[in-house]
Scaffold this motif. Structure first.
Motif, mmCIF file in Angstrom:
data_model
loop_
_atom_site.group_PDB
_atom_site.id
_atom_site.type_symbol
_atom_site.label_atom_id
_atom_site.label_comp_id
_atom_site.label_asym_id
_atom_site.label_seq_id
_atom_site.Cartn_x
_atom_site.Cartn_y
_atom_site.Cartn_z
ATOM 1 N N PHE A 1 0.771 -1.171 -0.050
ATOM 2 C CA PHE A 1 0.048 0.142 0.005
ATOM 3 C C PHE A 1 0.906 1.270 0.017
ATOM 4 O O PHE A 1 0.375 2.480 -0.216
ATOM 5 C CB PHE A 1 -1.013 -0.056 1.354
ATOM 6 N N ASN A 2 2.116 1.219 0.202
ATOM 7 C CA ASN A 2 3.146 2.334 0.244
ATOM 8 C C ASN A 2 3.752 2.576 -0.896
ATOM 9 O O ASN A 2 4.696 3.245 -1.135
ATOM 10 C CB ASN A 2 4.061 2.262 1.297
ATOM 11 N N SER A 3 3.221 1.653 -2.239
ATOM 12 C CA SER A 3 4.145 1.735 -3.535
ATOM 13 C C SER A 3 3.890 3.006 -4.121
ATOM 14 O O SER A 3 3.018 3.728 -4.005
ATOM 15 C CB SER A 3 3.415 0.388 -4.344
ATOM 16 N N ARG A 4 5.004 3.290 -4.738
ATOM 17 C CA ARG A 4 4.866 4.361 -5.773
ATOM 18 C C ARG A 4 4.736 3.779 -7.357
ATOM 19 O O ARG A 4 4.825 2.706 -7.535
ATOM 20 C CB ARG A 4 5.997 5.303 -5.735
ATOM 21 N N THR A 5 4.958 4.491 -8.408
ATOM 22 C CA THR A 5 5.057 3.865 -9.589
ATOM 23 C C THR A 5 5.940 2.928 -9.730
ATOM 24 O O THR A 5 6.985 3.279 -9.262
ATOM 25 C CB THR A 5 5.169 5.131 -10.729
ATOM 26 N N HIS A 6 5.824 1.710 -10.378
ATOM 27 C CA HIS A 6 6.557 0.553 -10.444
ATOM 28 C C HIS A 6 6.235 -0.472 -11.577
ATOM 29 O O HIS A 6 5.226 -0.303 -12.081
ATOM 30 C CB HIS A 6 6.322 -0.056 -8.989
ATOM 31 N N VAL A 7 6.880 -1.373 -11.597
ATOM 32 C CA VAL A 7 6.880 -2.542 -12.688
ATOM 33 C C VAL A 7 6.089 -3.543 -12.001
ATOM 34 O O VAL A 7 6.476 -3.743 -10.540
ATOM 35 C CB VAL A 7 8.319 -2.896 -13.081
ATOM 36 N N VAL A 8 5.158 -4.177 -12.560
ATOM 37 C CA VAL A 8 4.370 -5.360 -11.856
ATOM 38 C C VAL A 8 4.459 -6.470 -13.048
ATOM 39 O O VAL A 8 4.195 -6.222 -14.258
ATOM 40 C CB VAL A 8 2.988 -4.879 -11.643
ATOM 41 N N PRO B 1 1.066 -8.532 -23.313
ATOM 42 C CA PRO B 1 2.319 -8.434 -22.302
ATOM 43 C C PRO B 1 2.029 -9.266 -20.958
ATOM 44 O O PRO B 1 1.020 -9.390 -20.388
ATOM 45 C CB PRO B 1 2.308 -6.841 -21.986
ATOM 46 N N THR B 2 3.405 -9.411 -20.357
ATOM 47 C CA THR B 2 3.345 -10.020 -19.110
ATOM 48 C C THR B 2 3.674 -8.860 -17.885
ATOM 49 O O THR B 2 3.491 -9.386 -16.976
ATOM 50 C CB THR B 2 4.666 -11.267 -19.212
ATOM 51 N N HIS B 3 4.100 -7.910 -18.379
ATOM 52 C CA HIS B 3 4.596 -6.948 -17.312
ATOM 53 C C HIS B 3 3.927 -5.243 -17.665
ATOM 54 O O HIS B 3 3.819 -5.385 -18.927
ATOM 55 C CB HIS B 3 6.246 -6.648 -17.268
ATOM 56 N N ALA B 4 3.685 -4.594 -16.913
ATOM 57 C CA ALA B 4 3.186 -3.228 -17.076
ATOM 58 C C ALA B 4 3.883 -2.220 -16.031
ATOM 59 O O ALA B 4 4.254 -2.844 -14.807
ATOM 60 C CB ALA B 4 1.754 -3.194 -16.874
ATOM 61 N N LEU B 5 3.860 -0.948 -16.390
ATOM 62 C CA LEU B 5 4.182 0.089 -15.470
ATOM 63 C C LEU B 5 2.807 0.513 -14.886
ATOM 64 O O LEU B 5 1.829 1.026 -15.508
ATOM 65 C CB LEU B 5 5.000 1.278 -16.304
ATOM 66 N N THR B 6 2.874 1.084 -13.676
ATOM 67 C CA THR B 6 1.450 1.515 -12.732
ATOM 68 C C THR B 6 2.007 2.107 -11.816
ATOM 69 O O THR B 6 2.976 2.206 -10.991
ATOM 70 C CB THR B 6 0.834 0.238 -12.393
ATOM 71 N N MET B 7 1.062 3.281 -11.781
ATOM 72 C CA MET B 7 0.989 4.137 -10.684
ATOM 73 C C MET B 7 0.946 3.356 -9.372
ATOM 74 O O MET B 7 0.223 2.363 -9.290
ATOM 75 C CB MET B 7 -0.200 5.037 -10.913
#
Length: 249
Positions: free
Chosen positions: A147-154, A175-181
């Protein structure tokens, strides 16, 4: 606060009205935007409303939630393409005020940090529009995301890839991965509107209603927000307690 409507059209009109109210009262607002089939009627209604009663949107700033890694901005299944097709190409928002994660960035860590910093530099999001995945993800924040995450790869879960592969002609291209807020970026928005429609969202909406705040259900983080509106159609609200449905009209 829950708002429940009989039809998808009513959901879209209500959500659009909330967006229009924000634009009228705050012409320089920073909006967090979402993609997916749930948002298509919302954006269609927004464009129709702005065509009938024009507003100056040229001072708005937008940040989208996410983007697939490996897809160029002009790929038909990229979210950059989606947003321009469904909204931006028909609005007078300067391109430099439109922000989406870069799915082809050479430096992912730097790009993620810069994206969250850009949101902070604008003073945070004034209004964040959200959908929800069948596994409870918001953005592409999958179960057990901090819950403390910033924009990251998932790495996209199997369920998310199954749900979203219907948009790809060749499912192997999914795709297998994404960038997310990140979830913390989302929670720092001053106002959040979560929209869910259809029977396939009924189970996760019931799960969200009954759940504790737990990272196994990312959307449960929204329960910590003091200005959240959950907008549903009757089908998505099917499994909610009767009293909630009665009070949410």
């Amino acid at each position: 606060m829950y708002k429940i409507f009989d039809t998808v059209d009513e959901v879209s009109r209500y959500t659009t009205q909330r967006l229009l109210d924000k634009i009228r009262t705050q012409p320089t607002a920073t909006l967090g935007l979402a993609t997916g089939s749930t948002m298509e009627p919302v954006y269609a209604q927004l464009l129709a409303s702005l065509h009938n009663s024009p507003l100056n949107v040229s001072k708005l700033t937008t940040f989208n939630l996410d983007e697939y890694i490996g897809l160029s901005a002009d790929h038909p299944q990229s979210y950059n393409y989606y947003m321009h097709q469904h909204l931006f190409n028909q609005l007078d928002i300067p391109e430099e005020s439109i922000h989406l994660p870069d799915g082809l960035t050479d430096n992912i860590d730097s790009a993620c940090q810069c994206y969250s910093n850009a949101i902070k530099d604008k003073g945070g999001l004034d209004l964040q529009l959200l959908g929800i995945g069948t596994n409870g993800h918001i953005g592409f924040n999958e179960p057990l995301t901090s819950f403390n995450s910033r924009t990251h790869v998932v790495e996209l879960s199997e369920q998310t890839r199954i749900d979203n592969s219907r948009f790809f002609n060749n499912k192997a291209e999914m795709p297998t991965h994404a960038l997310t807020m990140g979830i913390l970026d989302i929670l720092e928005a001053k106002e959040i509107i979560l929209v869910a429609t259809g029977k396939h969202k009924a189970q996760v909406m019931a799960q969200l209603f009954h759940s504790s705040i737990d990272e196994s259900l990312p959307a449960s983080a929204l329960k910590k927000h003091n200005n959240l509106t959950i907008v549903l159609d009757r089908e998505a609200a099917t499994l909610l307690p009767e009293q909630v449905c009665k009070n949410a009209v």
